[in-house]
Scaffold this motif. Structure first.
Motif, PDB file in Angstrom:
ATOM      1  N   CYS A 175      12.727  50.401  75.074  1.00 39.53           N
ATOM      2  CA  CYS A 175      12.385  49.518  73.948  1.00 39.53           C
ATOM      3  C   CYS A 175      11.632  50.262  72.847  1.00 39.53           C
ATOM      4  O   CYS A 175      11.720  49.915  71.672  1.00 39.53           O
ATOM      5  CB  CYS A 175      11.514  48.354  74.420  1.00 39.53           C
ATOM      6  N   LEU A 176      10.899  51.284  73.241  1.00 39.19           N
ATOM      7  CA  LEU A 176      10.135  52.049  72.243  1.00 39.19           C
ATOM      8  C   LEU A 176      11.049  52.904  71.365  1.00 39.19           C
ATOM      9  O   LEU A 176      10.749  53.179  70.209  1.00 39.19           O
ATOM     10  CB  LEU A 176       9.161  53.000  72.951  1.00 39.19           C
ATOM     11  N   ILE A 177      12.176  53.330  71.964  1.00 41.06           N
ATOM     12  CA  ILE A 177      13.088  54.208  71.232  1.00 41.06           C
ATOM     13  C   ILE A 177      13.620  53.476  70.004  1.00 41.06           C
ATOM     14  O   ILE A 177      14.134  52.371  70.102  1.00 41.06           O
ATOM     15  CB  ILE A 177      14.242  54.664  72.155  1.00 41.06           C
ATOM     16  N   GLY A 178      13.447  54.088  68.872  1.00 35.82           N
ATOM     17  CA  GLY A 178      13.925  53.473  67.636  1.00 35.82           C
ATOM     18  C   GLY A 178      12.918  52.520  67.022  1.00 35.82           C
ATOM     19  O   GLY A 178      13.208  51.870  66.019  1.00 35.82           O
ATOM     20  N   SER A 179      11.722  52.423  67.609  1.00 38.96           N
ATOM     21  CA  SER A 179      10.721  51.506  67.061  1.00 38.96           C
ATOM     22  C   SER A 179       9.704  52.191  66.160  1.00 38.96           C
ATOM     23  O   SER A 179       8.850  51.529  65.585  1.00 38.96           O
ATOM     24  CB  SER A 179       9.968  50.794  68.195  1.00 38.96           C
ATOM     25  N   THR A 180       9.753  53.500  66.091  1.00 40.77           N
ATOM     26  CA  THR A 180       8.847  54.212  65.189  1.00 40.77           C
ATOM     27  C   THR A 180       9.517  55.471  64.665  1.00 40.77           C
ATOM     28  O   THR A 180      10.343  56.071  65.355  1.00 40.77           O
ATOM     29  CB  THR A 180       7.513  54.595  65.894  1.00 40.77           C
ATOM     30  N   ASP A 181       9.162  55.846  63.426  1.00 42.89           N
ATOM     31  CA  ASP A 181       9.663  57.096  62.849  1.00 42.89           C
ATOM     32  C   ASP A 181       8.899  58.300  63.378  1.00 42.89           C
ATOM     33  O   ASP A 181       9.354  59.424  63.260  1.00 42.89           O
ATOM     34  CB  ASP A 181       9.475  57.086  61.319  1.00 42.89           C
ATOM     35  N   ARG A 182       7.717  58.035  63.924  1.00 41.59           N
ATOM     36  CA  ARG A 182       6.845  59.134  64.329  1.00 41.59           C
ATOM     37  C   ARG A 182       7.277  59.712  65.690  1.00 41.59           C
ATOM     38  O   ARG A 182       7.949  59.040  66.470  1.00 41.59           O
ATOM     39  CB  ARG A 182       5.383  58.661  64.443  1.00 41.59           C
ATOM     40  N   ILE A 183       6.860  60.942  65.965  1.00 35.91           N
ATOM     41  CA  ILE A 183       7.177  61.562  67.254  1.00 35.91           C
ATOM     42  C   ILE A 183       6.206  61.021  68.305  1.00 35.91           C
ATOM     43  O   ILE A 183       4.983  61.115  68.142  1.00 35.91           O
ATOM     44  CB  ILE A 183       7.061  63.094  67.173  1.00 35.91           C
ATOM     45  N   ILE A 184       6.762  60.451  69.376  1.00 38.11           N
ATOM     46  CA  ILE A 184       5.927  59.910  70.455  1.00 38.11           C
ATOM     47  C   ILE A 184       5.645  61.034  71.459  1.00 38.11           C
ATOM     48  O   ILE A 184       6.569  61.585  72.062  1.00 38.11           O
ATOM     49  CB  ILE A 184       6.633  58.737  71.175  1.00 38.11           C
ATOM     50  N   HIS A 185       4.389  61.384  71.612  1.00 38.69           N
ATOM     51  CA  HIS A 185       4.011  62.428  72.569  1.00 38.69           C
ATOM     52  C   HIS A 185       3.679  61.838  73.935  1.00 38.69           C
ATOM     53  O   HIS A 185       3.769  62.511  74.949  1.00 38.69           O
ATOM     54  CB  HIS A 185       2.806  63.223  72.042  1.00 38.69           C
ATOM     55  N   ARG A 186       3.230  60.572  73.935  1.00 43.30           N
ATOM     56  CA  ARG A 186       2.827  59.936  75.190  1.00 43.30           C
ATOM     57  C   ARG A 186       3.158  58.455  75.084  1.00 43.30           C
ATOM     58  O   ARG A 186       3.124  57.897  73.984  1.00 43.30           O
ATOM     59  CB  ARG A 186       1.314  60.132  75.385  1.00 43.30           C
ATOM     60  N   PHE A 187       3.527  57.859  76.209  1.00 42.83           N
ATOM     61  CA  PHE A 187       3.772  56.412  76.175  1.00 42.83           C
ATOM     62  C   PHE A 187       3.203  55.783  77.437  1.00 42.83           C
ATOM     63  O   PHE A 187       2.950  56.459  78.442  1.00 42.83           O
ATOM     64  CB  PHE A 187       5.268  56.113  76.039  1.00 42.83           C
TER      65      PHE A 187
ATOM     66  N   VAL B 132       2.837  52.608  67.972  1.00 43.02           N
ATOM     67  CA  VAL B 132       3.589  51.350  67.997  1.00 43.02           C
ATOM     68  C   VAL B 132       3.447  50.706  69.368  1.00 43.02           C
ATOM     69  O   VAL B 132       3.280  51.397  70.377  1.00 43.02           O
ATOM     70  CB  VAL B 132       5.082  51.618  67.648  1.00 43.02           C
ATOM     71  N   THR B 133       3.492  49.366  69.398  1.00 41.16           N
ATOM     72  CA  THR B 133       3.510  48.630  70.659  1.00 41.16           C
ATOM     73  C   THR B 133       4.586  47.563  70.551  1.00 41.16           C
ATOM     74  O   THR B 133       4.673  46.872  69.527  1.00 41.16           O
ATOM     75  CB  THR B 133       2.131  47.991  70.937  1.00 41.16           C
ATOM     76  N   VAL B 134       5.442  47.498  71.566  1.00 38.38           N
ATOM     77  CA  VAL B 134       6.551  46.517  71.524  1.00 38.38           C
ATOM     78  C   VAL B 134       6.610  45.756  72.844  1.00 38.38           C
ATOM     79  O   VAL B 134       6.220  46.283  73.891  1.00 38.38           O
ATOM     80  CB  VAL B 134       7.919  47.208  71.275  1.00 38.38           C
ATOM     81  N   PRO B 135       7.083  44.501  72.806  1.00 40.38           N
ATOM     82  CA  PRO B 135       7.261  43.755  74.061  1.00 40.38           C
ATOM     83  C   PRO B 135       8.457  44.317  74.832  1.00 40.38           C
ATOM     84  O   PRO B 135       9.447  44.731  74.225  1.00 40.38           O
ATOM     85  CB  PRO B 135       7.542  42.322  73.597  1.00 40.38           C
ATOM     86  N   VAL B 136       8.347  44.368  76.161  1.00 30.46           N
ATOM     87  CA  VAL B 136       9.440  44.930  76.968  1.00 30.46           C
ATOM     88  C   VAL B 136      10.603  43.951  77.066  1.00 30.46           C
ATOM     89  O   VAL B 136      11.760  44.331  77.066  1.00 30.46           O
ATOM     90  CB  VAL B 136       8.941  45.340  78.365  1.00 30.46           C
ATOM     91  N   SER B 137      10.296  42.651  77.162  1.00 29.35           N
ATOM     92  CA  SER B 137      11.419  41.713  77.107  1.00 29.35           C
ATOM     93  C   SER B 137      11.116  40.601  76.112  1.00 29.35           C
ATOM     94  O   SER B 137       9.988  40.128  76.022  1.00 29.35           O
ATOM     95  CB  SER B 137      11.749  41.153  78.490  1.00 29.35           C
ATOM     96  N   GLU B 138      12.127  40.253  75.369  1.00 29.03           N
ATOM     97  CA  GLU B 138      12.019  39.164  74.398  1.00 29.03           C
ATOM     98  C   GLU B 138      12.282  37.866  75.155  1.00 29.03           C
ATOM     99  O   GLU B 138      12.981  37.865  76.173  1.00 29.03           O
ATOM    100  CB  GLU B 138      13.106  39.334  73.325  1.00 29.03           C
ATOM    101  N   PRO B 139      11.753  36.748  74.657  1.00 25.04           N
ATOM    102  CA  PRO B 139      12.050  35.477  75.326  1.00 25.04           C
ATOM    103  C   PRO B 139      13.558  35.188  75.303  1.00 25.04           C
ATOM    104  O   PRO B 139      14.229  35.491  74.324  1.00 25.04           O
ATOM    105  CB  PRO B 139      11.288  34.440  74.493  1.00 25.04           C
ATOM    106  N   VAL B 140      14.076  34.651  76.431  1.00 26.73           N
ATOM    107  CA  VAL B 140      15.506  34.330  76.506  1.00 26.73           C
ATOM    108  C   VAL B 140      15.670  32.826  76.327  1.00 26.73           C
ATOM    109  O   VAL B 140      14.991  32.033  76.974  1.00 26.73           O
ATOM    110  CB  VAL B 140      16.084  34.757  77.871  1.00 26.73           C
ATOM    111  N   ILE B 141      16.551  32.430  75.430  1.00 32.42           N
ATOM    112  CA  ILE B 141      16.794  31.002  75.209  1.00 32.42           C
ATOM    113  C   ILE B 141      18.236  30.715  75.563  1.00 32.42           C
ATOM    114  O   ILE B 141      19.150  31.375  75.052  1.00 32.42           O
ATOM    115  CB  ILE B 141      16.520  30.626  73.733  1.00 32.42           C
TER     116      ILE B 141
END
Ligand code: SF4
Ligand code: SF4
Ligand code: SF4
Lengths: 378, 291
Positions: free
Chosen positions: A322-334, A352-361
């Motif tokens: 989920c983190l992939i493609g969520s920031t332009d910056r280089i991620i050194h640690r996650f 950046v911080t992103v939710p791992v799963s979005e709500p399912v409807i």
């Protein structure tokens, strides 16, 4: 000739110069299950770097359809054919020769020299299936599919043991200590084209206007500022992440690239048997022909595919994807905690911080309000 | 020694036969194997390079065997040019070398994957301490004159644009090269061409011959020229190239009547994709006798 350690082949290999690993090694990981061949990456690179004279044909980033595509023409088949048998032993060590080991004493690298007609068909084989012909429509119900193709986006692999660098008699090519990016010195290059002949991935190209050779620069000005390359940040499918890979003996499970390559074994180098320790890594496509994939990614491909199919059960891996493609910056640690994935820069600051799963409807198929059937078109 | 004397007598015979025909018409003489190059003085103006001038009748062509560059890979599998014929003359201020070798067809390079026919002359910078013939060594520089068919093309017809190399190329627009609005300056437009922007000599129009200094393989660097001129012609399966230069180039190589010096050479068959270290070379330094 030196003996150097190649972890991708599980053995030492011959190389022109002694082992000298950079402090950090530039790397990109691509998920081939998600690439849609939109070529946005290709155009992002093109408009950034190769709009000059003599660069008209250059695609430092290109996306080709496998099995039939290739830019330049049949680049991979032409070197694999020369290399001879490429067997691996049961423990994953490579038994064949590398392009350096297979060269005779008058050459530095086993090679073939592309001519201009080889660069004329960047889209050859596009969307053509492997697995034979069909008279009618196909239903592909089981994996792997018996009719298949996949898209392969490619940049220079900023190899640990670059063939381009080894082949240059003028020593005009260097590998940067700070990030492992391989560059051709445009002041010293004399356009001999030895790198163009030697790079088995054919990612070094002649510029007929400047009469020097040029190649992907890894977007070093961006990387120096902690930003990922143009072909990565512009990827529509969000299938790519650029970071720094450690050799396995220094791998860190909280480094995104190390996690995907070393910790999970999800991403593999392509044509590792060529012997250069290339630093672009691929999550293999689960639907494609397994023998073909084994030729391209080595014997560990079966395990990588099995791991990929287990991803839904792995919250840390799912979080990283989920983190992939969520920031332009280089991620050194996650890290992944409480259903959220976060990425950090080299200094440890949160990017950046992103939710791992979005709500399912779930909705009924019939929309009574507008009187229409809902299509499930993702 | 006896064999040598026989050879030079034969050469002298051929030489007088050639002179006998005419002194105003050039006659191609048969070359004989030699171990040194004689540089007679002629009353001629050697400021231009003319491969078929009658004054060449005054010089006996010597032939020298070439070997595939033996030291540094990548190198040719075998000698692709068996020998080179050398003539040399001087006019008191300039010296001219006439170099002739077999090449089935001319190659000028330009398009992708093509390479140019070429020849180079090499002189020691210090005459009494000969550097390794393999392009010198650290502290023992060599002075090189490098002619390429490609460089001559630049001099005669200009440095090729993409449309010259690929007449059917379709190019929408180069950066800052607007059709209707004001375009950038040449310098601004050349920023998009890295070799040009960085001043790489390879990316600029050549005069026909490059002057270089080198202290070993991989070190050659183009120098500001000292008035060397070159011109070649391909005819009937042979390249004939003349390179002329001042006898004395201070700070680089110097040739003086009576003083001993040496020369070496290299030939590239562009059609066989020879370039850089893929070349055929002189086995060793050849003494030059400047009269
Ligand atoms: S931009 Fe991304 S999805 Fe599109 S072709 Fe490139 S790698 Fe594939
Ligand atoms: S992919 Fe080719 S051009 Fe890039 S570093 Fe490796 S050998 Fe050199
Ligand atoms: S890293 Fe930069 S230079 Fe290399 S292919 Fe991607 S966009 Fe082009």
């Amino acid at each position: 000739m030196a003996n150097v350690k190649n972890w991708q082949l599980g053995r030492d290999v011959a190389y022109q110069y002694p082992e000298s690993r950079p402090k950090k090694q530039w790397a990109i990981v691509f998920d081939l299950n998600k690439c849609i061949a939109c070529q946005t990456c290709t155009l992002a690179c093109k408009t950034t770097w190769t709009s000059g004279k003599g660069q008209e044909y250059m695609l430092w980033n290109n996306v080709e359809t496998k099995p039939w595509g290739g830019y330049p023409l049949a680049w991979d088949m032409r070197i694999l054919e020369q290399l001879g048998r490429q067997d691996w032993d049961k423990n994953g060590a490579y038994l064949g020769k590398t392009v350096i080991e297979a060269a005779d004493d008058k050459e530095r690298v086993l090679h073939w020299a592309p001519r201009d007609e080889d660069w004329q068909y960047p889209n050859i084989g596009e969307d053509d299936c492997g697995g034979g012909t069909l008279d009618g429509g196909a239903h592909l119900r089981v994996l792997p599919h018996d009719k298949w193709f996949f898209y392969l986006p490619r940049t220079c692999a900023h190899c640990t043991y670059p063939a381009c660098l080894a082949a240059c008699p003028r020593k005009a090519i260097y590998k940067r200590e700070e990030d492992g990016i391989v560059l051709i010195d445009q002041e010293r290059c004399k356009g001999y084209g030895e790198c163009v002949r030697a790079c088995p991935y054919k990612k070094s190209m002649e510029n007929p206007y400047t009469r020097t050779s040029e190649k992907c620069v890894g977007c070093y000005p961006a990387v120096e500022q902690g930003v990922q390359p143009q072909c990565v940040v512009n990827c529509i499918g969000k299938i790519r992440v650029m970071g720094f890979i450690s050799p396995p003996w220094r791998a860190r499970a909280d480094n995104p690239v190390d996690f995907l390559v070393h910790e999970k074994g999800l991403a593999l180098p392509y044509y590792p048997q060529l012997g250069l320790e290339p630093n672009i890594y691929y999550v293999p496509p689960i639907h494609a022909d397994r023998q073909y994939l084994e030729q391209m990614f080595g014997p560990r491909v079966h395990e990588a595919i099995a791991r990929y199919r287990e991803l839904p059960k792995d919250p840390v891996a799912a979080g990283l994807l989920c983190l992939i493609g969520s920031t332009d910056r280089i991620i050194h640690r996650f890290d992944v905690k409480d259903g959220k994935a976060s990425g950090y820069d080299e200094a440890g600051a949160e990017l950046v911080t992103v939710p791992v799963s979005e709500p399912v409807i779930e909705r009924p198929p019939w929309d009574a309000r507008i009187g229409a059937i809902r299509n499930n078109t993702p | 020694m006896l064999r040598l004397r026989v050879i030079s007598t034969a050469a002298a015979l051929v030489f007088s036969a050639a002179c006998a025909t005419s002194s105003t018409t050039f006659v191609e003489q048969t070359a004989t194997p030699m171990i040194e190059v004689e540089v007679p003085k002629v009353a001629a103006d050697l400021s231009a390079a003319d491969p078929f001038a009658a004054y060449w009748n005054a010089s006996r062509p010597a032939s020298f065997a070439l070997i595939a560059q033996p030291m540094l890979p990548p190198r040719p599998d075998h000698a692709t040019t068996d020998d080179i014929q050398v003539q040399a003359i001087h006019d008191g201020t300039r010296v001219a070398f006439r170099l002739r070798w077999h090449d089935a067809e001319p190659s000028e390079a330009g398009r992708l994957g093509e390479h140019s026919d070429a020849v180079a002359l090499q002189f020691p910078v210090v005459n009494d301490r000969l550097p390794p013939v393999t392009m010198g060594a650290a502290g023992m520089p060599v002075h090189i004159f490098h002619w390429r068919a490609q460089y001559q093309r630049d001099a005669e017809r200009g440095k090729p644009e993409i449309k010259d190399l690929y007449p059917n190329a379709s190019i929408d627009m180069y950066a800052m090269d607007f059709k209707e609005a004001a375009s950038g300056s040449t310098e601004e437009r050349e920023q998009f061409n890295p070799g040009v922007a960085l001043g790489n000599p390879q990316s600029y129009k050549k005069s026909g011959v490059d002057e270089l200094l080198a202290e070993g393989f991989a070190t050659s660097a183009v120098q500001a020229g000292h008035g060397s001129v070159a011109r070649g012609e391909w005819k009937d399966g042979f390249w004939t190239v003349v390179i002329t230069r001042p006898l004395v180039i201070e700070g680089a190589s110097t040739l003086r009547p009576g003083a001993s010096t040496s020369v070496a050479w290299a030939v590239w068959q562009g059609g066989l994709h020879e370039v850089g270290s893929r070349k055929c070379v002189a086995m060793n330094w050849v003494p030059l006798k400047v009269q």
